[in-house]
Motif scaffolding. Structure first.
Motif, PDB file in Angstrom:
ATOM      1  N   UNK A 137       0.809  -1.220   0.000  1.00  0.00           N
ATOM      2  CA  UNK A 137       0.000   0.000   0.000  1.00  0.00           C
ATOM      3  C   UNK A 137       0.843   1.271   0.000  1.00  0.00           C
ATOM      4  N   UNK A 138       2.155   1.130   0.080  1.00  0.00           N
ATOM      5  CA  UNK A 138       3.000   2.341   0.120  1.00  0.00           C
ATOM      6  C   UNK A 138       3.878   2.386  -1.124  1.00  0.00           C
ATOM      7  N   UNK A 139       3.824   3.497  -1.854  1.00  0.00           N
ATOM      8  CA  UNK A 139       4.669   3.582  -3.050  1.00  0.00           C
ATOM      9  C   UNK A 139       6.142   3.780  -2.699  1.00  0.00           C
ATOM     10  N   UNK A 140       6.420   4.074  -1.412  1.00  0.00           N
ATOM     11  CA  UNK A 140       7.794   4.420  -1.032  1.00  0.00           C
ATOM     12  C   UNK A 140       8.500   3.301  -0.249  1.00  0.00           C
ATOM     13  N   UNK A 141       7.949   2.080  -0.289  1.00  0.00           N
ATOM     14  CA  UNK A 141       8.636   0.968   0.403  1.00  0.00           C
ATOM     15  C   UNK A 141       8.702  -0.241  -0.531  1.00  0.00           C
ATOM     16  N   UNK A 142       9.889  -0.870  -0.593  1.00  0.00           N
ATOM     17  CA  UNK A 142      10.029  -2.123  -1.347  1.00  0.00           C
ATOM     18  C   UNK A 142      10.504  -3.213  -0.386  1.00  0.00           C
TER      19      UNK A 142
END
Ligand code: GAP
Length: 452
Positions: free
Chosen positions: A63-68
């Motif tokens: 759900x977060x574009x800033x975590x992989x």
């Protein structure tokens, strides 16, 4: 519905008993006398654990574009642990009772207990404190030699630092961005105990969140506070009782050497208020240490300007087993109900959020007669394609409801003889015990709505 209050000491016993009796968690290697506080997760425990980890991954990675996310090796090059400071500094201080030889972590005997052995109760004499590295050591390859000593990782974090340049390159993320990992960690703890609270083999869910080198304190505190909020959001999502949560600011002299600020998220367990999770501002300590030790450039290169900089890190770190313990202690409920005959009875309900429940629905044909079984089987196959379902055709329907309440199944679907005529089934809600008649053809959609 009157809720029976359990005293906290009783609560722990009840939760451990339920976990064992219903196949959530039981002692490992039991036929050989167990193995010092090792625990195996049974069929329901494995489902619960998987659901907790899946939800964490959904909330913090998908759900977060800033975590992989990554999934790194447990055994890493030993130089990792030299650079991170674990070989020199990952120590506990051990003392031993000279009378009964019980061993303690020195810090555990603080707070009035010093001088008295908890086990033998005498004013015992303790050995002088001895430092003890808590990493598990083994050898890589068939020959035991000092040259091939390796360690089982004591935290998942280090791979996220060591792999940082590679992940920044392939993910093409702009700062700030995070790397997440769920996996096993190992610590040769001097003392274990309190069920699954302190283990030697456990799982962590960690994020290293990389930010630009902050010019002011406010620059990193902004992200630190955002992660504090995220931890609260997570705790609510898994149904942890927020009244038992305390956020404790760790003073400088008690913080890890790398930390600029640490907040411990503590939980009021029946055995005391203790750490559940940690949130730390690690600065650029780790990346600098690995850069120095490896001789490789670990800096972040801005995709547009080509400028290099050394990011700083905010680290939310959460243990899977402590999460499960907090969930079970929060969800365990006893309620006084009336039986069909009007007698009072206590029903045990595990009020866990449906998203982490081991089974979402139980399918209960009223009898094992072939015509009911046929409908029930069909429903099981249909629902089983999308959600985890239990099928139970044994014992009285009342007993089956109680069993499903105890394992936290949010809905029971009962197929009775009327179902043959009206093509409807009864759906029972775990928490309210309310029942409704539903057309079989509408069952899937109704349950889907209820479960989201
Ligand atoms: N990377 C930072 C780190 O590992 P930590 O406070 O040592 O920090 C993080 O551990 C979390 O891992 C703890 O808050 C706890 O949830 C879990 N944990 C640590 N040691 C544990 C143990 N022996 N048994 C079970 N869980 C443990």
């Amino acid at each position: 519905m009157p809720k029976k209050e359990s005293k906290d000491t009783e609560l722990m016993d009840k939760v451990v008993r339920l976990a064992r009796n219903r196949g959530f968690i039981f002692p490992g290697s039991e036929i050989y006398g167990g193995l010092q506080n090792s625990w195996d997760f049974g069929p329901l425990g494995a489902e619960l654990k998987k659901n907790v980890k899946d939800l964490w991954w959904k909330m913090f990675v998908h759900e977060r574009p800033d975590v992989v996310g990554i999934d790194a090796n447990i055994i890493m090059n030993t130089r990792t642990w030299e650079a991170s400071g674990h070989i020199d500094g990952f120590n506990d201080v051990l003392i031993e009772c000279k009378d009964c030889h019980e061993r303690y972590r020195e810090d555990e005997l603080d707070g009035g207990l010093k001088g008295t052995c908890e086990k033998c109760g005498t004013k015992a004499q303790f050995t002088s404190p001895a430092s003890f590295n808590t990493m598990f050591k083994t050898n890589l390859g068939p020959i035991e030699s000092d040259d091939n000593v390796v360690y089982l990782r004591p935290e998942t974090a280090q791979a996220m630092f060591v792999d940082f340049p590679e992940i920044a390159r392939v993910s093409r993320k702009k700062l700030p961005f995070g790397i997440a990992q769920i996996g096993k960690a190992f610590r040769n703890e001097i003392t274990t105990g309190n069920f699954i609270f302190r283990l030697r083999e456990f799982e962590q869910m960690e994020i290293e969140y990389f930010i630009e080198p902050p010019k002011t304190k406010e620059n990193w505190e902004k992200y630190f506070n955002q992660w504090l909020k995220e931890i609260r959001r997570w705790l609510k999502a898994v149904g942890v009782d927020m009244e038992r949560i305390k956020e404790v600011e760790i003073p400088k002299n008690e913080r890890a050497h790398y930390s600029g600020r640490t907040v411990d998220i503590e939980f009021q367990y029946p055995f005391g208020q203790k750490e559940l999770y940690g949130l730390a501002y690690r600065g650029d300590y780790d990346l600098n240490a690995h850069e120095k030790s490896s001789g490789e450039n670990l800096k972040y290169r801005d995709l547009k300007t080509g400028k290099e900089l050394m990011p700083h890190v905010i680290e939310p770190s959460m243990g899977v087993e402590r999460t499960i313990l907090a969930i079970l202690l929060s969800a365990y409920t006893e309620e006084e109900v009336k039986t069909a005959k009007g007698d009072k009875e206590v029903r045990i309900v595990l009020k866990i959020p449906s998203i982490i429940a081991p089974y979402k629905v139980a399918i209960l044909p009223l009898s094992d007669k072939p015509e009911l079984r046929k409908i029930a089987e069909k429903i099981r196959i249909e629902l089983g394609k999308e959600i985890s379902v239990d099928y139970d055709a044994t014992q009285s329907i009342g007993k089956r409801y109680r069993r499903q309440d105890e394992i936290g199944t949010p809905y029971c679907v009962t197929i009775d003889f009327e179902s043959l005529e009206d093509k409807k089934v009864t759906v029972r809600d775990r928490d309210t015990m309310k029942q409704e008649r539903v057309k079989i053809e509408e069952l899937r959609d109704l349950l889907k709505t209820k479960l989201t």
